[in-house]
Design a protein around this motif. Structure first.
Motif, PDB file in Angstrom:
ATOM      1  N   LEU A  29     -11.152  -4.355   2.591  1.00  0.00           N
ATOM      2  CA  LEU A  29     -11.222  -3.373   1.510  1.00  0.00           C
ATOM      3  C   LEU A  29     -12.658  -3.046   1.119  1.00  0.00           C
ATOM      4  CD1 LEU A  29      -8.348  -4.751  -0.731  1.00  0.00           C
ATOM      5  CD2 LEU A  29      -8.301  -2.676   0.655  1.00  0.00           C
ATOM      6  N   VAL A  30     -13.579  -3.935   1.423  1.00  0.00           N
ATOM      7  CA  VAL A  30     -14.984  -3.728   1.056  1.00  0.00           C
ATOM      8  C   VAL A  30     -15.921  -3.868   2.254  1.00  0.00           C
ATOM      9  CG1 VAL A  30     -14.680  -4.363  -1.371  1.00  0.00           C
ATOM     10  CG2 VAL A  30     -15.182  -6.143   0.313  1.00  0.00           C
ATOM     11  N   ASP A  31     -15.394  -3.628   3.465  1.00  0.00           N
ATOM     12  CA  ASP A  31     -16.242  -3.819   4.651  1.00  0.00           C
ATOM     13  C   ASP A  31     -17.103  -2.603   4.990  1.00  0.00           C
ATOM     14  OD1 ASP A  31     -14.544  -2.066   6.003  1.00  0.00           O
ATOM     15  OD2 ASP A  31     -14.028  -3.479   7.600  1.00  0.00           O
ATOM     16  N   GLY A  32     -16.995  -1.528   4.195  1.00  0.00           N
ATOM     17  CA  GLY A  32     -17.853  -0.363   4.397  1.00  0.00           C
ATOM     18  C   GLY A  32     -17.289   0.689   5.331  1.00  0.00           C
ATOM     19  N   THR A  33     -16.164   0.439   5.971  1.00  0.00           N
ATOM     20  CA  THR A  33     -15.564   1.421   6.871  1.00  0.00           C
ATOM     21  C   THR A  33     -14.463   2.167   6.132  1.00  0.00           C
ATOM     22  OG1 THR A  33     -16.042   0.033   8.782  1.00  0.00           O
ATOM     23  CG2 THR A  33     -14.389   1.749   9.069  1.00  0.00           C
ATOM     24  N   ARG A  34     -14.517   3.468   6.142  1.00  0.00           N
ATOM     25  CA  ARG A  34     -13.559   4.300   5.425  1.00  0.00           C
ATOM     26  C   ARG A  34     -12.850   5.258   6.382  1.00  0.00           C
ATOM     27  NH1 ARG A  34     -15.900   1.194   2.668  1.00  0.00           N
ATOM     28  NH2 ARG A  34     -16.925   1.460   0.711  1.00  0.00           N
ATOM     29  N   VAL A  35     -11.706   5.734   5.989  1.00  0.00           N
ATOM     30  CA  VAL A  35     -10.944   6.761   6.696  1.00  0.00           C
ATOM     31  C   VAL A  35     -10.905   6.439   8.197  1.00  0.00           C
ATOM     32  CG1 VAL A  35     -10.571   9.242   6.992  1.00  0.00           C
ATOM     33  CG2 VAL A  35     -11.775   8.408   4.979  1.00  0.00           C
ATOM     34  N   THR A  36     -10.192   5.389   8.531  1.00  0.00           N
ATOM     35  CA  THR A  36     -10.139   4.918   9.905  1.00  0.00           C
ATOM     36  C   THR A  36      -8.704   4.651  10.331  1.00  0.00           C
ATOM     37  OG1 THR A  36     -10.937   3.223  11.440  1.00  0.00           O
ATOM     38  CG2 THR A  36     -10.442   2.501   9.199  1.00  0.00           C
ATOM     39  N   GLU A  37      -8.464   4.654  11.615  1.00  0.00           N
ATOM     40  CA  GLU A  37      -7.172   4.266  12.171  1.00  0.00           C
ATOM     41  C   GLU A  37      -7.284   2.915  12.883  1.00  0.00           C
ATOM     42  OE1 GLU A  37      -5.946   7.530  14.625  1.00  0.00           O
ATOM     43  OE2 GLU A  37      -5.594   8.837  12.904  1.00  0.00           O
ATOM     44  N   ASP A  38      -8.406   2.250  12.702  1.00  0.00           N
ATOM     45  CA  ASP A  38      -8.689   0.977  13.353  1.00  0.00           C
ATOM     46  C   ASP A  38      -8.183  -0.188  12.495  1.00  0.00           C
ATOM     47  OD1 ASP A  38      -9.754  -1.287  14.539  1.00  0.00           O
ATOM     48  OD2 ASP A  38     -11.798  -0.505  14.655  1.00  0.00           O
ATOM     49  N   ASP A  39      -7.212  -0.949  13.025  1.00  0.00           N
ATOM     50  CA  ASP A  39      -6.646  -2.096  12.317  1.00  0.00           C
ATOM     51  C   ASP A  39      -7.701  -3.084  11.825  1.00  0.00           C
ATOM     52  OD1 ASP A  39      -4.058  -1.290  12.628  1.00  0.00           O
ATOM     53  OD2 ASP A  39      -3.593  -2.679  14.237  1.00  0.00           O
ATOM     54  N   HIS A  40      -8.809  -3.159  12.508  1.00  0.00           N
ATOM     55  CA  HIS A  40      -9.847  -4.127  12.154  1.00  0.00           C
ATOM     56  C   HIS A  40     -10.551  -3.781  10.844  1.00  0.00           C
ATOM     57  CE1 HIS A  40      -9.305  -6.163  15.958  1.00  0.00           C
ATOM     58  NE2 HIS A  40      -9.377  -5.003  16.552  1.00  0.00           N
ATOM     59  N   HIS A  41     -10.215  -2.637  10.262  1.00  0.00           N
ATOM     60  CA  HIS A  41     -10.829  -2.211   9.006  1.00  0.00           C
ATOM     61  C   HIS A  41      -9.788  -1.827   7.968  1.00  0.00           C
ATOM     62  CE1 HIS A  41     -14.779  -2.306  10.784  1.00  0.00           C
ATOM     63  NE2 HIS A  41     -14.286  -1.658  11.814  1.00  0.00           N
ATOM     64  N   MET A  42      -8.605  -2.477   8.019  1.00  0.00           N
ATOM     65  CA  MET A  42      -7.527  -2.182   7.078  1.00  0.00           C
ATOM     66  C   MET A  42      -6.983  -3.457   6.471  1.00  0.00           C
ATOM     67  SD  MET A  42      -5.229   0.536   9.101  1.00  0.00           S
ATOM     68  CE  MET A  42      -5.909   1.997   9.830  1.00  0.00           C
ATOM     69  N   TRP A  43      -6.342  -3.293   5.315  1.00  0.00           N
ATOM     70  CA  TRP A  43      -5.602  -4.372   4.674  1.00  0.00           C
ATOM     71  C   TRP A  43      -4.142  -3.982   4.674  1.00  0.00           C
ATOM     72  CZ3 TRP A  43      -3.643  -4.057  -0.696  1.00  0.00           C
ATOM     73  CH2 TRP A  43      -2.986  -5.231  -1.097  1.00  0.00           C
ATOM     74  N   LEU A  44      -3.263  -4.927   4.978  1.00  0.00           N
ATOM     75  CA  LEU A  44      -1.827  -4.681   4.944  1.00  0.00           C
ATOM     76  C   LEU A  44      -1.146  -5.924   4.392  1.00  0.00           C
ATOM     77  CD1 LEU A  44       0.545  -2.778   5.661  1.00  0.00           C
ATOM     78  CD2 LEU A  44       0.634  -3.896   7.882  1.00  0.00           C
ATOM     79  N   ALA A  45      -0.261  -5.709   3.420  1.00  0.00           N
ATOM     80  CA  ALA A  45       0.483  -6.812   2.813  1.00  0.00           C
ATOM     81  C   ALA A  45       1.958  -6.459   2.802  1.00  0.00           C
ATOM     82  CB  ALA A  45      -0.012  -7.063   1.400  1.00  0.00           C
ATOM     83  N   LEU A  46       2.769  -7.471   2.639  1.00  0.00           N
ATOM     84  CA  LEU A  46       4.213  -7.266   2.565  1.00  0.00           C
ATOM     85  C   LEU A  46       4.590  -6.522   1.296  1.00  0.00           C
ATOM     86  CD1 LEU A  46       5.181 -10.901   3.480  1.00  0.00           C
ATOM     87  CD2 LEU A  46       5.535  -8.902   4.915  1.00  0.00           C
ATOM     88  N   TRP A  47       5.631  -5.714   1.364  1.00  0.00           N
ATOM     89  CA  TRP A  47       6.138  -5.054   0.161  1.00  0.00           C
ATOM     90  C   TRP A  47       6.840  -6.072  -0.732  1.00  0.00           C
ATOM     91  CZ3 TRP A  47       5.655  -1.934  -3.462  1.00  0.00           C
ATOM     92  CH2 TRP A  47       6.698  -1.589  -4.305  1.00  0.00           C
ATOM     93  N   GLN A  48       7.688  -6.898  -0.140  1.00  0.00           N
ATOM     94  CA  GLN A  48       8.365  -7.938  -0.910  1.00  0.00           C
ATOM     95  C   GLN A  48       8.130  -9.287  -0.239  1.00  0.00           C
ATOM     96  OE1 GLN A  48      12.532  -6.780  -1.185  1.00  0.00           O
ATOM     97  NE2 GLN A  48      12.173  -6.217  -3.299  1.00  0.00           N
ATOM     98  N   TYR A  49       7.816 -10.258  -1.033  1.00  0.00           N
ATOM     99  CA  TYR A  49       7.660 -11.613  -0.526  1.00  0.00           C
ATOM    100  C   TYR A  49       8.005 -12.573  -1.648  1.00  0.00           C
ATOM    101  CZ  TYR A  49       5.927 -15.625   1.983  1.00  0.00           C
ATOM    102  OH  TYR A  49       5.835 -16.827   2.621  1.00  0.00           O
ATOM    103  N   ASN A  50       8.899 -13.474  -1.398  1.00  0.00           N
ATOM    104  CA  ASN A  50       9.371 -14.435  -2.413  1.00  0.00           C
ATOM    105  C   ASN A  50       9.856 -13.733  -3.687  1.00  0.00           C
ATOM    106  OD1 ASN A  50       8.936 -16.644  -0.793  1.00  0.00           O
ATOM    107  ND2 ASN A  50       6.941 -17.128  -1.664  1.00  0.00           N
ATOM    108  N   GLY A  51      10.473 -12.575  -3.512  1.00  0.00           N
ATOM    109  CA  GLY A  51      11.041 -11.849  -4.639  1.00  0.00           C
ATOM    110  C   GLY A  51      10.055 -11.017  -5.439  1.00  0.00           C
ATOM    111  N   ALA A  52       8.779 -11.123  -5.162  1.00  0.00           N
ATOM    112  CA  ALA A  52       7.773 -10.363  -5.907  1.00  0.00           C
ATOM    113  C   ALA A  52       7.675  -8.935  -5.368  1.00  0.00           C
ATOM    114  CB  ALA A  52       6.421 -11.046  -5.792  1.00  0.00           C
TER     115      ALA A  52
END
Length: 106
Positions: A29-52
């Motif tokens: 999120l703060v690595d300086g790379t913006r507007v990219t399709e490269d997985d190495h510069h993205m954050w991805l989290a689960l929508w639901q995990y342990n009910g949250a």
């Protein structure tokens, strides 16, 4: 912003038992790379995990600073993945709400 100043809940996909090695971690999120399709510069989290279902990103600045704006890019790996990402965000600064804002689909 140093990468260790970023905390996300849920952290990323690597919290799944038996799953590891996914590069899409919060430091991106703060690595300086913006507007990219490269997985190495993205954050991805689960929508639901342990009910949250509520997620948050916290960035602790290393020293006091004036914040004039914040830009948010939605998940943008490919056209097929544009359903991923957020629809709206609630922004707070030092515990004070700055409002809820819509985030454009990638």
């Amino acid at each position: 912003v140093p990468s260790d100043a970023v905390r996300c809940v849920p952290a990323d996909l690597n919290i799944i038992p038996g799953y590891s090695g996914d590069d899409r971690t919060a430091d991106k999120l703060v690595d300086g790379t913006r507007v990219t399709e490269d997985d190495h510069h993205m954050w991805l989290a689960l929508w639901q995990y342990n009910g949250a279902t509520e997620h948050f990103v916290e960035i602790k600045l290393p020293h006091p600073a004036a914040v004039a704006a914040a830009r948010v890019w939605n998940y943008n790996k490919s056209t097929a993945d544009t359903y991923r990402g957020v629809k709206e965000v609630r922004v707070t600064l030092d515990g004070q709400s700055l409002g809820t804002h819509c985030v454009r689909k990638a």
